[in-house]
Design a protein around this motif. Structure first.
Motif, PDB file in Angstrom:
ATOM      1  N   GLU A   8       0.839  -1.202   0.000  1.00 23.85           N
ATOM      2  CA  GLU A   8       0.000   0.000   0.000  1.00 23.85           C
ATOM      3  C   GLU A   8       0.874   1.252   0.000  1.00 23.85           C
ATOM      4  N   SER A   9       1.968   1.226   0.773  1.00 26.47           N
ATOM      5  CA  SER A   9       2.888   2.359   0.801  1.00 26.47           C
ATOM      6  C   SER A   9       3.539   2.569  -0.565  1.00 26.47           C
ATOM      7  N   TRP A  10       3.953   1.468  -1.184  1.00 26.78           N
ATOM      8  CA  TRP A  10       4.547   1.536  -2.538  1.00 26.78           C
ATOM      9  C   TRP A  10       3.561   2.117  -3.551  1.00 26.78           C
ATOM     10  N   TYR A  11       2.335   1.653  -3.499  1.00 24.82           N
ATOM     11  CA  TYR A  11       1.306   2.105  -4.433  1.00 24.82           C
ATOM     12  C   TYR A  11       1.011   3.589  -4.230  1.00 24.82           C
ATOM     13  N   GLN A  12       0.929   4.011  -2.964  1.00 22.24           N
ATOM     14  CA  GLN A  12       0.654   5.413  -2.677  1.00 22.24           C
ATOM     15  C   GLN A  12       1.789   6.311  -3.163  1.00 22.24           C
ATOM     16  N   LYS A  13       3.020   5.812  -3.073  1.00 20.61           N
ATOM     17  CA  LYS A  13       4.169   6.593  -3.545  1.00 20.61           C
ATOM     18  C   LYS A  13       4.084   6.827  -5.056  1.00 20.61           C
ATOM     19  N   ILE A  14       3.667   5.795  -5.789  1.00 21.76           N
ATOM     20  CA  ILE A  14       3.494   5.954  -7.240  1.00 21.76           C
ATOM     21  C   ILE A  14       2.355   6.931  -7.535  1.00 21.76           C
ATOM     22  N   GLN A  15       1.242   6.776  -6.814  1.00 26.04           N
ATOM     23  CA  GLN A  15       0.098   7.661  -7.026  1.00 26.04           C
ATOM     24  C   GLN A  15       0.475   9.106  -6.751  1.00 26.04           C
ATOM     25  N   GLN A  16       1.253   9.341  -5.692  1.00 24.66           N
ATOM     26  CA  GLN A  16       1.661  10.705  -5.368  1.00 24.66           C
ATOM     27  C   GLN A  16       2.559  11.285  -6.454  1.00 24.66           C
ATOM     28  N   ALA A  17       3.450  10.449  -6.989  1.00 23.14           N
ATOM     29  CA  ALA A  17       4.315  10.900  -8.083  1.00 23.14           C
ATOM     30  C   ALA A  17       3.483  11.299  -9.297  1.00 23.14           C
ATOM     31  N   MET A  18       2.429  10.536  -9.571  1.00 23.43           N
ATOM     32  CA  MET A  18       1.559  10.857 -10.705  1.00 23.43           C
ATOM     33  C   MET A  18       0.797  12.157 -10.458  1.00 23.43           C
ATOM     34  N   ILE A  19       0.331  12.346  -9.216  1.00 21.89           N
ATOM     35  CA  ILE A  19      -0.380  13.581  -8.865  1.00 21.89           C
ATOM     36  C   ILE A  19       0.542  14.787  -9.029  1.00 21.89           C
ATOM     37  N   ASN A  20       1.827  14.597  -8.702  1.00 23.41           N
ATOM     38  CA  ASN A  20       2.804  15.685  -8.805  1.00 23.41           C
ATOM     39  C   ASN A  20       3.350  15.844 -10.225  1.00 23.41           C
ATOM     40  N   HIS A  21       2.783  15.096 -11.167  1.00 24.99           N
ATOM     41  CA  HIS A  21       3.199  15.143 -12.583  1.00 24.99           C
ATOM     42  C   HIS A  21       4.687  14.831 -12.732  1.00 24.99           C
TER      43      HIS A  21
END
Length: 511
Positions: A108-121
């Motif tokens: 879940e932590s790994w997935y959230q890190k990817i999602q945050q990177a996508m949100i930050n473009h």
């Protein structure tokens, strides 16, 4: 994030647990729970249960996903198609349950890190770096031209001789495959949305994984891996699918040039479609290349060694390769073709330079090319696109194993095939010449050949005899014979009759 039982099994093995799995059709798992007879099990959860519990529970009430902290009990295995993970461990149930919770929390932590990177473009390469943290083997990202965009991960063994060596040295992997292998992989990539496994050359212990990336069904790139560190497991393949879904979302919104390779400059597209473009606009864009509107140009039209694949999905892997060979040209797809516009003033010896390049393209990729005549005004682009495409079509039909075809060499056949598409060629032929061609014997056909040479040589007896390598008297004899057959005096021909006879001699072989 949702996990799969095969991913959980891989993680437990990394923590030195002995694991045995019985997997059927896996479904995403949201979390882990203890099995309770008081609650109806849900298919999207993993249930922790002992063998004793299961023996006392009717099989109809067993959940879809089970983890059993004991060695397999074959005498009690259900007949239903369930996904079961047997965990042989001396740890307590609470300790095992805690391990499982840690696995879910870690992913879940790994997935959230990817999602945050996508949100930050974040750049797509940064997203791939994060994604690769959970993969056992390095991963590569290719664009629609099959050019290497980025790779991430580390190697625990030598890459020499592997597909990785080819990718990192050349920036693409097409040279690694034979024509047949590349053709087969391309077909699979275009029809599939899931990873495709194949054997690594010279090493059956390694596999190659190719995973297409798509947007609304359109091919936009691919992921590539090889089992260079560890063999591919069902869990790792599931992880690749999760990474694929994340990257597809990221690539759609990325500012990277994943779509730039198949961009057709608007001024080129307008000219090829016969639309009017202001000459000043053309000059402005050409100036960026250091070109002038009245320079010397030629246009190349390329074929591809694939059949029965939709053009949009299959042309892209070659754009990058061809651009590598023509870095100063304008390279883009148009009208089911891939074209290159060249300013031939960039070449000291354009004929020899082109021949060498096109021979190498054919040897390496089986790509063949039609070449227009040289032209001297960029606004005339459309006419020379037609020439190059016609040269390729005629050339492939007459001499299918050549690397390239000049339009001038196929001008005559193209002209008469175009005429035949409008009206019957026979209607344009002199009736007596047509009759001899269709019904004449060998000697009469030889007379037609003589007439053709005579007319091409301007009715000059000496030149015609030399062309046919016959004696002058033999030529005179033949001309008398053909005059009798055609009932025409060849020594006194009106210009229109002369043209009629010459064109008929040229056209008859296309009837």
């Amino acid at each position: 994030m949702d996990l799969y039982l095969s991913i959980i099994a891989d993680e437990l093995k990394k923590r030195s647990f002995n694991v045995i799995t019985t997997l059927f059709e896996e479904q995403p798992i949201k979390g882990i729970r203890f099995l309770s007879l008081k609650q109806t099990p849900l298919n999207h959860y993993l249930y922790f249960a002992t063998a004793e519990q299961l023996k006392n529970t009717p099989e109809s009430q067993w959940p879809q996903h089970l983890i059993v902290p004991e060695a397999p009990f074959s005498d009690s295995l259900p007949h239903a198609k369930l996904n079961i993970l047997f965990l042989d461990s001396s740890e307590s149930q609470l300790e095992l349950f805690s391990h499982l919770q840690d696995i879910f929390a870690d992913f879940e932590s790994w997935y959230q890190k990817i999602q945050q990177a996508m949100i930050n473009h974040a750049d797509i390469t940064a997203i791939l770096n994060i994604a690769s943290e959970k993969l056992d083997n390095p991963i590569a990202l290719f664009d629609i031209t099959n050019s290497l965009i980025h790779w991430s991960g580390s190697f625990s063994s030598d890459i020499k001789g592997s597909i990785w060596e080819n990718a990192l040295e050349n920036g693409y992997t097409m040279d690694y495959f034979s024509y047949g292998e590349w053709k087969d992989l391309s077909k699979k990539m275009n029809s599939s949305n899931t990873p495709i496994l194949s054997h690594s050359k010279g090493d059956d212990s390694r596999s190659i994984l190719s995973c297409p990336l798509k947007n609304n069904g359109k091919f936009i790139g691919s992921l590539g891996m090889t089992s260079i560190n560890t063999p591919f497991t069902p869990g790792q393949i599931k992880l690749v699918m999760i990474v694929k879904d994340l990257l597809e979302t990221a690539m759609i919104h990325s500012t990277n040039s994943f779509h730039g390779s198949d961009h057709v400059p608007y001024y080129v597209e307008s000219l090829l479609n016969g639309l009017s473009v202001d000459e000043k606009i053309i000059s402005f864009y050409l100036n960026r290349h250091g070109w002038k509107i009245n320079d010397s140009y030629c246009l190349l039209n390329f074929s591809f060694p694939m059949e029965n694949i939709l053009f949009d999905n299959f042309i892209h892997p070659y754009i990058g390769r061809i651009k590598d060979f023509f870095p100063f040209g304008i390279c883009c797809p148009f009208d089911d073709s891939l074209i290159v516009i060249l300013n031939i003033t960039n070449y000291d010896n354009p004929v020899l330079s082109l021949a060498n390049i096109l021979e190498e393209l054919y040897d390496r990729f089986q790509i063949q090319c039609g070449i227009s005549s040289d032209f001297y005004h960029f606004l005339d682009l459309k006419h020379y696109f037609v020439q190059a495409k016609s040269a390729l079509a005629e050339g492939l039909n007459q001499n299918p194993h050549q690397a390239f075809y000049y339009y001038l060499d196929y001008y005559q056949s193209n002209l008469f095939h175009k005429l035949d598409s409008i009206t019957s060629i026979k209607s344009l032929c002199h009736p007596r010449i047509l009759k001899i061609w269709e019904e004449g014997d060998t000697n009469q056909l030889l007379l037609l050949q003589t007439l053709h040479a005579f007319l091409l040589n301007g009715r000059n007896l000496t030149l015609t005899a030399n062309t046919l390598t016959i004696h002058r008297n033999t030529l005179l004899y033949r001309l008398d014979k053909i005059s009798e057959l055609l009932k025409i005096n060849l020594k006194d021909l009106e210009p229109d009759t002369l043209f009629y006879l010459l064109m008929s001699c040229m056209m008859i072989e296309y009837c």
